[in-house]
Design a protein around this motif. Structure first.
Motif, mmCIF file in Angstrom:
data_model
loop_
_atom_site.group_PDB
_atom_site.id
_atom_site.type_symbol
_atom_site.label_atom_id
_atom_site.label_comp_id
_atom_site.label_asym_id
_atom_site.label_seq_id
_atom_site.Cartn_x
_atom_site.Cartn_y
_atom_site.Cartn_z
ATOM 1 N N CYS A 1 -98.229 -31.864 -20.001
ATOM 2 C CA CYS A 1 -98.352 -33.302 -19.712
ATOM 3 C C CYS A 1 -97.065 -33.854 -19.098
ATOM 4 N N ALA B 1 -96.689 -35.516 -15.460
ATOM 5 C CA ALA B 1 -96.087 -36.854 -15.332
ATOM 6 C C ALA B 1 -94.956 -36.830 -14.314
ATOM 7 N N LEU C 1 -101.470 -41.287 -15.911
ATOM 8 C CA LEU C 1 -100.742 -40.784 -17.062
ATOM 9 C C LEU C 1 -101.166 -41.578 -18.298
#
Length: 153
Positions: free
Chosen positions: A37, A41, A128
């Motif tokens: 993640c 991002a 996000l």
């Protein structure tokens, strides 16, 4: 004899690895997902920064082809807004600062126009799952044609 069998069975159970893979996965998997993640991002923020750079380039180029500072300001604002819209960037606040000093330089001398685009985006707009905002800024300079007539203002 019975005690030997019981001890051997107990020793086999202690050496048995059943279930250890599930425990390892339960420990490692959340860390790997979090790392993935964060990488996504970072990539999205970098890609958005590149889009803001493109908007600044468009604004500087558009301003450099106009003859007066007033016309250059308006054209640069419009070019930046159109570029951001075309690239799918939604800014909560946008500012476009244009340095049109190069339009006042006499014809035949080297001159430039500089555009600075600042855009504040919600991180959730970048796909996000994060709260908050990020302000991205880009500056670009474009050369004014040496022999193009320049106006006043």
């Amino acid at each position: 004899m019975n005690q030997v069998r019981c001890t051997a069975r107990w020793a086999r159970r202690l050496r048995d690895d059943e279930g250890s893979a599930a425990i390892e996965a339960a420990i490692i998997l959340p860390a790997l997902i979090m790392f993935l993640c964060l990488a996504i991002a970072g990539g999205r923020i970098t890609a958005s920064g590149a889009k803001i750079d493109a908007a600044a380039q468009d604004a500087a180029r558009e301003a450099s082809i106009h003859r007066t500072a007033g016309a250059a300001q308006g054209a640069a604002q419009a070019a930046a807004a159109e570029s951001l819209h075309d690239q799918g960037i939604t800014c909560t606040s946008t500012s476009v600062a244009i340095n049109t000093g190069g339009l006042n330089v006499p014809v035949g001398q080297m001159a430039t126009v500089t555009a600075t685009v600042t855009c504040t985006v919600h991180l959730s707009d970048l796909l996000l799952p994060l709260p908050g905002e990020r302000t991205l800024t880009a500056t670009s300079t474009s050369v004014v044609d040496l022999y193009r007539q320049r106006g006043e203002g």
